[in-house]
Design a protein around this motif. Sequence first.
Motif, PDB file in Angstrom:
ATOM      1  N   ASP A  20       6.592  61.446  54.623  1.00  0.00           N
ATOM      2  CA  ASP A  20       6.681  60.752  53.334  1.00  0.00           C
ATOM      3  C   ASP A  20       5.490  61.070  52.423  1.00  0.00           C
ATOM      4  N   GLU A  21       5.204  62.357  52.296  1.00  0.00           N
ATOM      5  CA  GLU A  21       4.139  62.835  51.413  1.00  0.00           C
ATOM      6  C   GLU A  21       4.659  63.989  50.574  1.00  0.00           C
ATOM      7  N   ALA A  22       4.032  64.238  49.449  1.00  0.00           N
ATOM      8  CA  ALA A  22       4.426  65.326  48.556  1.00  0.00           C
ATOM      9  C   ALA A  22       4.199  66.673  49.242  1.00  0.00           C
ATOM     10  N   PRO A  23       5.112  67.615  49.043  1.00  0.00           N
ATOM     11  CA  PRO A  23       4.939  68.938  49.648  1.00  0.00           C
ATOM     12  C   PRO A  23       3.626  69.610  49.271  1.00  0.00           C
ATOM     13  N   SER A  24       3.132  69.379  48.062  1.00  0.00           N
ATOM     14  CA  SER A  24       1.869  70.001  47.658  1.00  0.00           C
ATOM     15  C   SER A  24       0.706  69.469  48.503  1.00  0.00           C
ATOM     16  N   LEU A  25       0.692  68.157  48.785  1.00  0.00           N
ATOM     17  CA  LEU A  25      -0.358  67.581  49.628  1.00  0.00           C
ATOM     18  C   LEU A  25      -0.213  68.087  51.065  1.00  0.00           C
ATOM     19  N   VAL A  26       1.009  68.130  51.555  1.00  0.00           N
ATOM     20  CA  VAL A  26       1.266  68.632  52.904  1.00  0.00           C
ATOM     21  C   VAL A  26       0.819  70.087  53.015  1.00  0.00           C
ATOM     22  N   SER A  27       1.143  70.879  52.005  1.00  0.00           N
ATOM     23  CA  SER A  27       0.757  72.290  52.002  1.00  0.00           C
ATOM     24  C   SER A  27      -0.761  72.445  52.072  1.00  0.00           C
ATOM     25  N   TYR A  28      -1.496  71.632  51.335  1.00  0.00           N
ATOM     26  CA  TYR A  28      -2.965  71.657  51.368  1.00  0.00           C
ATOM     27  C   TYR A  28      -3.460  71.410  52.802  1.00  0.00           C
ATOM     28  N   HIS A  29      -2.921  70.376  53.450  1.00  0.00           N
ATOM     29  CA  HIS A  29      -3.382  70.042  54.798  1.00  0.00           C
ATOM     30  C   HIS A  29      -2.946  71.095  55.820  1.00  0.00           C
ATOM     31  N   LEU A  30      -1.790  71.707  55.627  1.00  0.00           N
ATOM     32  CA  LEU A  30      -1.369  72.792  56.515  1.00  0.00           C
ATOM     33  C   LEU A  30      -2.318  73.978  56.399  1.00  0.00           C
ATOM     34  N   ARG A  31      -2.736  74.286  55.180  1.00  0.00           N
ATOM     35  CA  ARG A  31      -3.685  75.393  55.004  1.00  0.00           C
ATOM     36  C   ARG A  31      -5.014  75.088  55.695  1.00  0.00           C
ATOM     37  N   LYS A  32      -5.452  73.841  55.662  1.00  0.00           N
ATOM     38  CA  LYS A  32      -6.691  73.465  56.358  1.00  0.00           C
ATOM     39  C   LYS A  32      -6.547  73.660  57.871  1.00  0.00           C
ATOM     40  N   LEU A  33      -5.405  73.285  58.417  1.00  0.00           N
ATOM     41  CA  LEU A  33      -5.168  73.501  59.847  1.00  0.00           C
ATOM     42  C   LEU A  33      -5.139  75.001  60.169  1.00  0.00           C
ATOM     43  N   ALA A  34      -4.543  75.777  59.269  1.00  0.00           N
ATOM     44  CA  ALA A  34      -4.468  77.230  59.477  1.00  0.00           C
ATOM     45  C   ALA A  34      -5.851  77.872  59.386  1.00  0.00           C
ATOM     46  N   GLU A  35      -6.710  77.372  58.507  1.00  0.00           N
ATOM     47  CA  GLU A  35      -8.067  77.921  58.382  1.00  0.00           C
ATOM     48  C   GLU A  35      -8.817  77.856  59.706  1.00  0.00           C
ATOM     49  N   HIS A  36      -8.481  76.887  60.530  1.00  0.00           N
ATOM     50  CA  HIS A  36      -9.157  76.713  61.818  1.00  0.00           C
ATOM     51  C   HIS A  36      -8.333  77.243  62.988  1.00  0.00           C
ATOM     52  N   GLY A  37      -7.279  77.987  62.685  1.00  0.00           N
ATOM     53  CA  GLY A  37      -6.495  78.627  63.729  1.00  0.00           C
ATOM     54  C   GLY A  37      -5.632  77.690  64.543  1.00  0.00           C
ATOM     55  N   ASP A  81      15.198  80.413  53.780  1.00  0.00           N
ATOM     56  CA  ASP A  81      14.725  80.798  52.448  1.00  0.00           C
ATOM     57  C   ASP A  81      13.368  81.493  52.563  1.00  0.00           C
ATOM     58  N   ALA A  82      13.337  82.787  52.299  1.00  0.00           N
ATOM     59  CA  ALA A  82      12.099  83.563  52.428  1.00  0.00           C
ATOM     60  C   ALA A  82      11.078  83.205  51.354  1.00  0.00           C
ATOM     61  N   ARG A  83      11.480  82.435  50.347  1.00  0.00           N
ATOM     62  CA  ARG A  83      10.521  82.041  49.304  1.00  0.00           C
ATOM     63  C   ARG A  83       9.594  80.934  49.789  1.00  0.00           C
ATOM     64  N   GLU A  84      10.010  80.199  50.819  1.00  0.00           N
ATOM     65  CA  GLU A  84       9.176  79.122  51.338  1.00  0.00           C
ATOM     66  C   GLU A  84       8.349  79.622  52.507  1.00  0.00           C
ATOM     67  N   ARG A  85       7.133  79.130  52.601  1.00  0.00           N
ATOM     68  CA  ARG A  85       6.237  79.490  53.693  1.00  0.00           C
ATOM     69  C   ARG A  85       6.535  78.609  54.899  1.00  0.00           C
ATOM     70  N   TRP A  86       6.778  79.252  56.029  1.00  0.00           N
ATOM     71  CA  TRP A  86       7.042  78.553  57.277  1.00  0.00           C
ATOM     72  C   TRP A  86       5.795  78.559  58.137  1.00  0.00           C
ATOM     73  N   TRP A  87       5.586  77.473  58.866  1.00  0.00           N
ATOM     74  CA  TRP A  87       4.414  77.300  59.724  1.00  0.00           C
ATOM     75  C   TRP A  87       4.860  76.988  61.139  1.00  0.00           C
ATOM     76  N   GLN A  88       4.002  77.356  62.092  1.00  0.00           N
ATOM     77  CA  GLN A  88       4.236  77.030  63.494  1.00  0.00           C
ATOM     78  C   GLN A  88       2.894  76.782  64.175  1.00  0.00           C
ATOM     79  N   PRO A  89       2.900  76.074  65.316  1.00  0.00           N
ATOM     80  CA  PRO A  89       1.655  75.882  66.051  1.00  0.00           C
ATOM     81  C   PRO A  89       1.132  77.234  66.551  1.00  0.00           C
ATOM     82  N   ALA A  90      -0.173  77.397  66.589  1.00  0.00           N
ATOM     83  CA  ALA A  90      -0.779  78.639  67.071  1.00  0.00           C
ATOM     84  C   ALA A  90      -0.981  78.619  68.580  1.00  0.00           C
TER      85      ALA A  90
END
Length: 194
Positions: free
Chosen positions: A46-63, A73-82
């Motif tokens: 229940d959060e805005a995709p822009s806020l979620v995207s910010y926090h996902l990038r922070k998690l990705a920065e730390h691997g 849809d190839a236009r959207e960025r998909w994420w998975q656990p590392a």
Amino acid sequence: MTRKEDRRISDMGTLKAIAHPLRMQLYRALHVAGAATASQLGEQVDEAPSLVSYHLRKLAEHGLIEEAEPRSDARERWWQPASEGVSVHDEDFRSAPEKAAAHTAFARLLVDQRAALYRRFLDERHAWGAEWGGAASDSESNLRLTPAELAALNKELLDVIRKYDEKGRADEAAGDTEGRENVALHTYGFPFRA
């Protein structure tokens, strides 16, 4: 399916990155989904995709998470656990008071989120039906152990949990999906004095 190893977190930067309530929710949701977009995760938390995207990038920065192959849809960025999960060990955060405090805050966040998940189940237990109600459990055991015995017990329990996880995932991949649900199993082993 080859099991990825857990990621051991031993630095303050990564610990602080994951020790954020929303980031922990997103990390857990990604593990359940396998892969998802910020929009999909935003609906779950229940959060805005822009806020979620910010926090996902922070998690990705730390691997902790990584980009995944697009599922539709190839236009959207998909994420998975590392990794399969994370582990945080006391000995990695004992060297300074601020490290110990950060480790404690992270552990408390996990306990709070796990308790909330279990409370939700308790509130909704009747909707799961008799079979799931009978299969769900909670227990408490008060043992007399040494630190070495507790460590050995924890290892054995983790081995059993992984065995069931691997079997369940293999069965599901083979098409056995009937009645299969996500199941949370929380165990705590710690000393106390009466």
